[in-house]
Design an enzyme around this catalytic site. Structure first.
Site, PDB file in Angstrom:
ATOM      1  N   LYS A 172       1.716  -3.908  -2.505  1.00  0.00           N
ATOM      2  CA  LYS A 172       1.101  -2.660  -2.036  1.00  0.00           C
ATOM      3  C   LYS A 172       1.627  -1.486  -2.869  1.00  0.00           C
ATOM      4  CE  LYS A 172       4.673  -2.292   1.480  1.00  0.00           C
ATOM      5  NZ  LYS A 172       5.046  -1.731   2.759  1.00  0.00           N
ATOM      6  N   ARG A 206       6.577  -0.211  15.408  1.00  0.00           N
ATOM      7  CA  ARG A 206       5.355   0.255  14.721  1.00  0.00           C
ATOM      8  C   ARG A 206       4.203  -0.612  15.222  1.00  0.00           C
ATOM      9  NH1 ARG A 206       7.168   0.443   8.365  1.00  0.00           N
ATOM     10  NH2 ARG A 206       6.237  -1.623   8.544  1.00  0.00           N
ATOM     11  N   TYR A 250      13.515  27.479 -14.749  1.00  0.00           N
ATOM     12  CA  TYR A 250      13.158  28.379 -13.647  1.00  0.00           C
ATOM     13  C   TYR A 250      14.389  28.744 -12.819  1.00  0.00           C
ATOM     14  CZ  TYR A 250       8.159  27.341 -14.201  1.00  0.00           C
ATOM     15  OH  TYR A 250       6.892  27.224 -14.672  1.00  0.00           O
ATOM     16  N   MET A 309       7.467  21.079 -13.738  1.00  0.00           N
ATOM     17  CA  MET A 309       6.404  20.081 -13.566  1.00  0.00           C
ATOM     18  C   MET A 309       6.295  19.176 -14.797  1.00  0.00           C
ATOM     19  SD  MET A 309       2.368  20.561 -12.669  1.00  0.00           S
ATOM     20  CE  MET A 309       2.626  21.633 -11.281  1.00  0.00           C
TER      21      MET A 309
HETATM   22  C1  LIG Z   1       5.181  -5.377   7.044  1.00  0.00           C
HETATM   23  C2  LIG Z   1       5.961  -5.442   5.783  1.00  0.00           C
HETATM   24  N1  LIG Z   1       6.408  -6.645   5.358  1.00  0.00           N
HETATM   25  C3  LIG Z   1       7.122  -6.771   4.223  1.00  0.00           C
HETATM   26  C4  LIG Z   1       7.437  -5.667   3.439  1.00  0.00           C
HETATM   27  C5  LIG Z   1       8.268  -5.849   2.211  1.00  0.00           C
HETATM   28  O1  LIG Z   1       9.542  -5.284   2.385  1.00  0.00           O
HETATM   29  P1  LIG Z   1      10.617  -5.243   1.214  1.00  0.00           P
HETATM   30  O2  LIG Z   1      10.015  -4.400   0.136  1.00  0.00           O
HETATM   31  O3  LIG Z   1      11.792  -4.586   1.841  1.00  0.00           O
HETATM   32  O4  LIG Z   1      10.849  -6.634   0.777  1.00  0.00           O
HETATM   33  C6  LIG Z   1       6.999  -4.413   3.845  1.00  0.00           C
HETATM   34  C7  LIG Z   1       7.325  -3.239   3.040  1.00  0.00           C
HETATM   35  O5  LIG Z   1       7.618  -2.181   3.466  1.00  0.00           O
HETATM   36  C8  LIG Z   1       6.243  -4.286   5.039  1.00  0.00           C
HETATM   37  O6  LIG Z   1       5.786  -3.118   5.454  1.00  0.00           O
END
Ligand SMILES: Cc1ncc(COP(=O)(O)O)c(C=O)c1O
Length: 368
Positions: A34, A132, A261, A309
């Protein structure tokens, strides 16, 4: 190049091989890609992770599922996040498994799957303490799993949870969560033996083999970053990303002259100052003003003045031994010296995750 993030895909592969070797024989490695692979480039890292022994991929959003599902058709994919109906459609069209944690969403998923003409593979989420997504009540988790299994438009593919404190060795809450989830997982698996049970993130993988179950979901460790914010080498991991720029100019500063700055830095003595053409527009956070080091020619130099920047300035000292055009490293190795994302994170009061995710889209990722 003005600024570049070099991404060593061989290191991704080796990190995954190491993670896979850390797991029990029955546990699959799911590489979490992700947020564009934690800023490293999702597709290139996913390919390397699969070459290193990962057998599944995970993302958070519908758009990410569409991207990764198209690039890796046939590889099992899990979309972990909460999904709007539109995002759900994207994820299902990409062939991704999705998370379900209450009945209303179960019905929506079934409706969309029926419309798409293909059952949706769902993973029922237990909130064992993260607070969550997920159902906290163990009985509700089992009921939801039953409802999914009984629905012709759904396929019960998994039962899962997420840890809140796996990266805090002193916390006993990890053990509590593991205990709660183990009971729920055993109940679901007892009724539905083919479900994939999964809980561990990277920290949990190293912390406790009892958390490995049928699959682990590793993100940070795939990228060679330490889940405990120490030295990645302590857990057999090698950093993947380096952030590099160059010295665009070298200027003589008389004592008392200021840089940047707000004049937050003044030369205490006659000195040379190097100008690097990257800044917070590239993800070099402004909190690093007068609070970072840069490697040039294998030596460390202090970042001085306010991060702009598009520019930062570096005190090269009174003897001119750096020339215009030399490479400058903000994260990574040069000669014998290295700066870890963990070092940068500590200076900013944050975690390595945020440092690499924060490198902006303006910085090209070069994989190799
Ligand atoms: C639901 C979930 N599983 C797994 C992971 C992977 O975690 P990590 O990057 O600490 O291995 C994440 C990342 O935040 C997550 O949100």
């Amino acid at each position: 190049m003005r600024a570049v993030a070099r991404v060593d895909t061989g290191a991704v592969e080796r990190n995954c091989a190491h993670l896979k070797a850390t797991l029990g024989a029955g546990s699959e490695l799911c590489a979490v890609v992700k947020a564009d692979g934690y800023g490293h480039g999702a597709e290139a890292c996913a390919a390397a992770a699969l070459a290193g022994g990962a057998s599944r991929l995970a993302v958070a959003t519908g758009a990410e599922a569409a991207q990764i599902g198209a690039a890796f058709a046939g590889t099992p994919l899990l979309t972990m996040g909460a999904l709007t109906p539109e995002d759900l459609e994207l994820a299902l069209a990409a062939g991704s498994d999705v998370a379900v944690w209450h009945d209303e969403f179960r019905r929506i998923a079934a409706d969309r799957a029926r419309a798409a003409g293909r059952p949706a593979r769902v993973h029922v989420k237990h909130d064992s303490g993260m607070g969550r997504l997920g159902t906290a009540d163990p009985n509700e988790v089992v009921e939801l799993a039953r409802a999914c299994a009984a629905d012709p438009d759904l396929e019960l593919a998994g039962v899962w949870t997420h840890f809140a404190t796996a990266d805090e060795p002193a916390s006993t809450f990890f053990g509590e969560q593991l205990e709660r989830f183990t009971a729920v997982a055993e109940a679901v698996k007892g009724e539905f033996p083919t479900v994939t049970v999964h809980a561990a993130n990277s920290a949990a993988v190293f912390r406790d083999p009892r958390s490995h179950f049928d699959m682990v979901r590793c993100g940070i460790a795939v990228y060679g970053l330490d889940p405990f914010q120490g030295d990645p080498a302590e857990n057999g991991l090698a950093p993947v990303l380096s952030l590099r720029s160059y010295v665009a100019d070298v200027k003589r500063f008389p004592a008392g002259a200021s840089a940047g700055y707000g004049q937050t830095w003044r030369a205490e003595r006659d000195t040379w100052v190097g100008v690097l053409p990257l800044g917070y527009g590239d993800g070099v956070r402004r909190g690093l003003s007068n609070n970072a080091e840069v490697l040039i020619g294998g030596r460390r130099y202090p970042l001085i003045g306010t991060v702009s920047m598009d520019n930062v300035t570096v005190d090269l000292g009174p003897d001119r031994d750096v020339e215009q055009g030399e490479e400058a490293v903000l994260i990574g190795s040069l000669g014998e010296e290295r700066i870890l994302a963990e070092d940068v994170a500590a200076r900013l009061g944050t975690i390595n995750y945020e440092v690499t995710c924060g490198i902006s889209a303006r910085v090209p990722r070069v994989h190799g």
